[in-house]
Design a protein around this motif. Structure first.
Motif, short mmCIF file in Angstrom:
data_model
loop_
_atom_site.label_atom_id
_atom_site.label_comp_id
_atom_site.label_asym_id
_atom_site.label_seq_id
_atom_site.Cartn_x
_atom_site.Cartn_y
_atom_site.Cartn_z
N UNK A 1 15.50 -32.84 -32.00
CA UNK A 1 15.06 -33.58 -30.82
C UNK A 1 13.54 -33.73 -30.76
N UNK A 2 12.83 -33.10 -31.69
CA UNK A 2 11.38 -33.24 -31.74
C UNK A 2 10.93 -34.39 -32.64
N UNK A 3 11.86 -34.94 -33.42
CA UNK A 3 11.48 -35.88 -34.47
C UNK A 3 10.79 -37.11 -33.91
N UNK A 4 11.36 -37.75 -32.90
CA UNK A 4 10.78 -38.98 -32.37
C UNK A 4 9.38 -38.74 -31.83
N UNK A 5 9.22 -37.65 -31.08
CA UNK A 5 7.91 -37.32 -30.52
C UNK A 5 6.91 -37.02 -31.63
N UNK A 6 7.36 -36.27 -32.63
CA UNK A 6 6.47 -35.93 -33.73
C UNK A 6 6.08 -37.17 -34.52
N UNK A 7 7.02 -38.06 -34.74
CA UNK A 7 6.74 -39.29 -35.48
C UNK A 7 5.70 -40.13 -34.74
N UNK A 8 5.86 -40.27 -33.44
CA UNK A 8 4.92 -41.08 -32.67
C UNK A 8 3.54 -40.44 -32.61
N UNK A 9 3.50 -39.10 -32.75
CA UNK A 9 2.21 -38.40 -32.73
C UNK A 9 1.52 -38.42 -34.08
N UNK A 10 2.21 -38.91 -35.11
CA UNK A 10 1.58 -39.02 -36.41
C UNK A 10 1.78 -37.83 -37.32
N UNK A 11 2.68 -36.93 -36.97
CA UNK A 11 2.94 -35.79 -37.83
C UNK A 11 3.86 -36.20 -38.98
N UNK A 12 3.78 -35.44 -40.05
CA UNK A 12 4.72 -35.61 -41.15
C UNK A 12 6.02 -34.92 -40.79
N UNK A 13 7.13 -35.64 -40.95
CA UNK A 13 8.45 -35.10 -40.65
C UNK A 13 9.26 -35.10 -41.95
N UNK A 14 9.77 -33.93 -42.32
CA UNK A 14 10.59 -33.81 -43.51
C UNK A 14 11.87 -33.05 -43.17
N UNK A 15 12.94 -33.37 -43.88
CA UNK A 15 14.20 -32.68 -43.67
C UNK A 15 14.82 -32.29 -45.00
N UNK A 16 15.64 -31.26 -44.96
CA UNK A 16 16.37 -30.83 -46.14
C UNK A 16 17.67 -30.17 -45.66
N UNK B 1 21.29 -34.69 -32.88
CA UNK B 1 20.81 -36.06 -33.06
C UNK B 1 21.21 -36.64 -34.42
N UNK B 2 22.36 -36.20 -34.93
CA UNK B 2 22.86 -36.72 -36.20
C UNK B 2 22.23 -36.13 -37.43
N UNK B 3 21.35 -35.13 -37.28
CA UNK B 3 20.68 -34.54 -38.42
C UNK B 3 21.56 -33.43 -39.03
N UNK B 4 22.51 -33.83 -39.84
CA UNK B 4 23.39 -32.87 -40.49
C UNK B 4 24.76 -33.46 -40.71
N UNK B 5 25.73 -32.60 -40.94
CA UNK B 5 27.11 -33.01 -41.09
C UNK B 5 28.01 -31.96 -40.47
N UNK B 6 29.14 -32.40 -39.90
CA UNK B 6 30.07 -31.43 -39.34
C UNK B 6 30.57 -30.56 -40.48
N UNK C 1 23.37 -28.21 -40.78
CA UNK C 1 22.33 -29.09 -40.26
C UNK C 1 21.28 -29.42 -41.31
N UNK C 2 20.56 -30.48 -41.05
CA UNK C 2 19.36 -30.76 -41.83
C UNK C 2 18.20 -30.05 -41.15
N UNK C 3 17.60 -29.12 -41.86
CA UNK C 3 16.44 -28.44 -41.31
C UNK C 3 15.30 -29.44 -41.16
N UNK C 4 14.61 -29.35 -40.06
CA UNK C 4 13.51 -30.27 -39.73
C UNK C 4 12.20 -29.51 -39.81
N UNK C 5 11.24 -30.08 -40.52
CA UNK C 5 9.93 -29.47 -40.68
C UNK C 5 8.85 -30.46 -40.27
N UNK C 6 7.91 -30.00 -39.48
CA UNK C 6 6.83 -30.84 -38.97
C UNK C 6 5.50 -30.29 -39.47
N UNK C 7 4.61 -31.17 -39.89
CA UNK C 7 3.31 -30.71 -40.38
C UNK C 7 2.23 -31.72 -40.05
N UNK C 8 1.00 -31.25 -39.98
CA UNK C 8 -0.13 -32.12 -39.72
C UNK C 8 -0.46 -32.91 -40.98
#
Length: 507
Positions: free
Chosen positions: A250-265, A309-314, A477-484
């Motif tokens: 749920x942080x992805x959209x906010x982080x994307x708009x703030x200009x952070x790098x968003x990665x998932x695995x 938010x769809x980040x993963x699989x059942x 889930x897909x782990x979400x990582x945020x970085x500057x």
């Protein structure tokens, strides 16, 4: 499932620069950080590798300790302090050839005797390394820089263990003195600056200029700050106090708009461990129909879309999707069917349901537990929510004798690591030592097999666990990582947070 992504960072001027972070000039003229500040999920409760438990705290250990082996980004095992490793034909003897130019930070030389002292300490410990270490019957010194690990039986997870907690090498002098828990002494790329560190607030590490692989760690200092609360962690990122964090979908959209790098695995599974499968504390859990009812009660699709938010699989499985144990069809085993769940409860003698305490890691699981409680409540199972503090280092002692708990668990490659963590009678996450004939047989057969035959045994084990409902997973889930934008982070498969050597200045 969404694929791993890296979103383009927007220019945010100086607002997101780390306060007080030293910088240098990059070839394109931008300032590049010479310091890295990471927001970690938890605190370093101990510095003793024999007592550390799996999770994000691996970054604390990696700063000060070097492992015998190491994992690449795709979980391939390669040499590190051990430059070569070879098995005998029966996979019961592992020979390690060691580097000859390494010294611990207290001046003690690294050699074969140091390996013996460390592995003996892990065998006596209670951390994540202990289960893998138990298969080692003896460590033989072949010569000053060669050791042979003799095993009671083949251990498919041994190499992976030697790349993490079992393999982290600490000074034998510090082990003998009994001071390792409070004062880390290793041969790693950094040393702890105790004068600049504050327990539970920040830990500062200075680069060792004489470290043998210094080019792999480009930052002069690394600071790790523990935040158990996700919101606090994100606020620290947003205000430039940290440069990296494990986030939530749920942080992805906010982080994307703030200009952070968003990665998932693809990474962790989340759900319920019903560890009292023998019904010794809560008799209801001793009936497989009750455990199956828990699985039918969960609307995984709805939870995936709303909470994740769809980040993963059942998922009904607790293994990594890329591991040899994964079986796609098993995810269809428990479609959302509350009526079937109620029928199973009635058949088991609980037509009116029952109450169950479920312990959970406060902060990490706090938003998810009420959702699960509502679904279980719909079939008549009343959940007593039991928040547990201090899960930063596993908090295992708080779960002993608890019938069920909810955590976020890493999934590993090889799958044997998950076996050792959760399935053996002495596993960290199997406090009731529960097993059955099928699991016992397969845990004996899997290490002795190889190739396709071993993979088939893993799949048989996974299928049995799902049918017997040892667990009630919700998603992988897909782990979400945020970085500057001033750092670059290489994603690492099958580890909760990337190893420190996968961090670098963005340039």
């Amino acid at each position: 499932m969404r694929s791993s992504t890296k979103l383009g960072a927007l220019a945010v001027a100086g607002a997101l620069l780390l306060t007080g972070c030293a910088t240098g000039a990059t070839p394109d003229g931008d300032a590049a950080p010479t310091s890295l500040v990471i927001g970690n999920n938890g605190d370093a409760i101990t510095w003793d590798p024999a007592e550390m438990k799996e999770g994000a705290i691996i970054q604390y250990a990696e700063a000060v300790y070097d492992p015998l082996l190491r994992k690449t980004a795709d979980s391939t095992i390669e040499g590190n302090l051990a430059t070569a490793f070879t098995y005998n034909d029966e996979l019961t003897e592992l020979t390690l050839e060691l580097r000859e130019d390494v010294v611990f930070s207290d001046g003690t030389p690294f050699d074969a005797d140091a390996v013996v002292a460390n592995i003996d300490a892990r065998r006596a410990g209670a951390g994540s390394a202990s289960e893998a270490a138990k298969t080692i019957t003896e460590v033989v010194v072949v010569d000053d820089f060669t050791v042979q690990l003799n095993l009671e039986a083949p251990n498919p997870g041994l190499l992976s263990a030697l790349a993490t907690y079992l393999g982290f090498m600490a000074s034998p002098a510090a082990i003998a003195a009994g001071t390792l828990g409070s004062e880390p002494v290793g041969s790693g790329p950094y040393t702890l600056d105790a004068s600049e560190s504050e327990s539970a607030v920040r830990y500062v590490f200075d680069a060792d200029p004489d470290y043998w692989n210094a080019e792999a760690y480009p930052f002069e200092t690394i600071e790790i700050r523990p935040y158990e609360d996700f919101s606090a962690r994100y606020n620290a990122l947003a205000t430039g106090q940290i440069q990296f964090m494990y986030g939530t979908s749920d942080m992805v959209a906010q982080a994307e708009s703030a200009g952070f790098t968003v990665q998932t695995v693809p990474g962790e599974w989340q759900g319920i461990i019903m560890q009292d499968r023998g019904g010794s504390v809560l008799p209801a859990l001793g009936d497989v129909r009750v455990r199956q009812a828990f699985n039918y009660a969960l609307d995984r699709e709805a939870i995936l879309e709303s909470y994740y938010s769809g980040f993963g699989q059942i998922s009904t499985q607790t293994f990594n999707p890329a591991s040899e144990a994964w079986v796609d069809e098993l995810n269809d085993a428990y479609p959302y069917d509350p009526e079937r769940a109620r029928e199973l409860l009635a058949e088991a003698g609980y037509p009116d349901g029952f109450s169950i305490p479920i312990s959970y890691s406060e902060g990490f699981m706090s938003p998810l537990v009420p959702i699960v409680a509502q679904y279980l409540g719909d079939i008549g199972v009343q959940v007593e929510q039991v928040p547990i503090n201090g899960f930063s280092d596993g908090g295992l002692e708080t779960l002993i004798a608890q019938p069920a708990f909810m955590l976020s668990f890493s999934t590993n490659i090889p799958a044997w690591t998950d076996v050792l963590n959760k399935l053996t009678p002495t596993a960290l996450w199997n406090s009731f030592s529960y097993t059955d004939e099928t699991v016992t047989r397969l845990l004996e057969e899997i290490p002795r097999a190889s190739g396709d035959a071993q993979a088939q045994l893993y799949r048989e084990l996974n299928t049995h666990l799902v049918e017997e409902a040892w667990f009630a997973p919700i998603v992988t889930q897909e782990n979400v990582y945020l970085s500057s934008e001033d750092i670059a982070v290489t994603m690492q498969q099958a580890q909760l947070v990337p190893s420190l050597r996968f961090f670098a200045p963005a340039s």
